[in-house]
Write a protein that holds these residues in place. Structure first.
Motif, short mmCIF file in Angstrom:
data_model
loop_
_atom_site.label_atom_id
_atom_site.label_comp_id
_atom_site.label_asym_id
_atom_site.label_seq_id
_atom_site.Cartn_x
_atom_site.Cartn_y
_atom_site.Cartn_z
N ASP A 4 0.83 -1.21 0.00
CA ASP A 4 0.00 0.00 0.00
C ASP A 4 0.86 1.26 0.00
O ASP A 4 0.58 2.21 -0.74
CB ASP A 4 -0.94 0.01 1.21
CG ASP A 4 -2.02 -1.05 1.14
OD1 ASP A 4 -2.24 -1.64 0.05
OD2 ASP A 4 -2.65 -1.32 2.19
N ALA A 5 1.89 1.28 0.82
CA ALA A 5 2.77 2.45 0.88
C ALA A 5 3.50 2.67 -0.43
O ALA A 5 3.60 3.81 -0.92
CB ALA A 5 3.78 2.29 2.03
N ARG A 6 3.99 1.59 -1.04
CA ARG A 6 4.68 1.72 -2.33
C ARG A 6 3.76 2.26 -3.40
O ARG A 6 4.10 3.17 -4.15
CB ARG A 6 5.25 0.35 -2.72
CG ARG A 6 5.85 0.25 -4.11
CD ARG A 6 7.12 1.06 -4.33
NE ARG A 6 8.20 0.75 -3.44
CZ ARG A 6 9.15 -0.15 -3.66
NH1 ARG A 6 9.13 -0.87 -4.75
NH2 ARG A 6 10.10 -0.33 -2.78
N GLU A 7 2.53 1.70 -3.46
CA GLU A 7 1.57 2.16 -4.48
C GLU A 7 1.19 3.62 -4.25
O GLU A 7 1.10 4.40 -5.20
CB GLU A 7 0.35 1.26 -4.49
CG GLU A 7 0.65 -0.11 -5.06
CD GLU A 7 -0.49 -1.10 -4.92
OE1 GLU A 7 -1.51 -0.78 -4.27
OE2 GLU A 7 -0.36 -2.21 -5.48
N ALA A 8 0.98 4.03 -2.99
CA ALA A 8 0.65 5.42 -2.68
C ALA A 8 1.81 6.33 -3.07
O ALA A 8 1.60 7.41 -3.64
CB ALA A 8 0.32 5.58 -1.20
N GLY A 9 3.01 5.91 -2.79
CA GLY A 9 4.19 6.71 -3.16
C GLY A 9 4.33 6.86 -4.66
O GLY A 9 4.65 7.94 -5.15
N LEU A 10 4.07 5.79 -5.40
CA LEU A 10 4.15 5.85 -6.86
C LEU A 10 3.06 6.76 -7.43
O LEU A 10 3.32 7.53 -8.35
CB LEU A 10 4.05 4.46 -7.46
CG LEU A 10 5.26 3.54 -7.22
CD1 LEU A 10 4.95 2.12 -7.71
CD2 LEU A 10 6.50 4.10 -7.91
N ARG A 11 1.86 6.70 -6.85
CA ARG A 11 0.77 7.58 -7.31
C ARG A 11 1.14 9.04 -7.06
O ARG A 11 0.93 9.91 -7.90
CB ARG A 11 -0.54 7.23 -6.62
CG ARG A 11 -1.27 6.04 -7.21
CD ARG A 11 -2.69 5.93 -6.69
NE ARG A 11 -2.78 5.84 -5.24
CZ ARG A 11 -2.66 4.72 -4.52
NH1 ARG A 11 -2.45 3.58 -5.14
NH2 ARG A 11 -2.76 4.75 -3.21
N ALA A 12 1.69 9.30 -5.88
CA ALA A 12 2.07 10.69 -5.51
C ALA A 12 3.16 11.22 -6.44
O ALA A 12 3.14 12.38 -6.83
CB ALA A 12 2.52 10.74 -4.07
N MET A 13 4.08 10.34 -6.82
CA MET A 13 5.18 10.77 -7.69
C MET A 13 4.68 11.06 -9.11
O MET A 13 5.24 11.91 -9.79
CB MET A 13 6.27 9.71 -7.74
CG MET A 13 7.05 9.60 -6.44
SD MET A 13 8.22 8.23 -6.44
CE MET A 13 9.32 8.71 -7.76
#
Length: 118
Positions: free
Chosen positions: A107-116
């Protein structure tokens, strides 16, 4: 006699990429795991590490040798040194932690990728 390495030894979605702990580069921990049951030749290591190039495997093995985790056996195979063997218990703990927090890590990785990408 050591059994052959399982070509499916590592999940393609290996959590090692998501953990904040890493031994050496991307492949080092997996190489250490491949050597945990005894010495292996270069060609044997390529079986479960099918995504690695010969150049990167050579570089990873040299780095592990330089740092004292891996040495060469008499027949030219690679083997863990006592220092390298001492990594196995901490690696087990890291893997257990990653399994316990897998969903949070994803979840954290996917959220970080979306934010980037925003």
């Amino acid at each position: 006699m050591i059994t052959t390495l399982d070509p499916e030894m590592f999940d393609p979605v290996c959590p090692s990429d998501l953990t904040p702990f890493r031994i050496g580069g991307k492949w080092a921990g997996m190489v250490v795991r491949c050597l945990e049951d005894g010495p292996r030749r270069f060609s044997e290591l390529r079986i479960p590490l099918r995504g690695i190039t010969a150049k990167v495997l050579t570089q990873t093995l040299r780095e592990l040798e330089r740092d004292g985790y891996v040495g060469r056996a008499g027949d030219g195979a690679y083997a863990l040194t006592p220092l390298g063997r001492s990594l196995l218990a901490p690696m087990d703990a890291m893997c257990a932690w990653a399994r316990e927090h897998w969903d949070e890590l994803i979840d954290a990785r996917e959220a970080g990728l979306r934010a980037m990408s925003s």
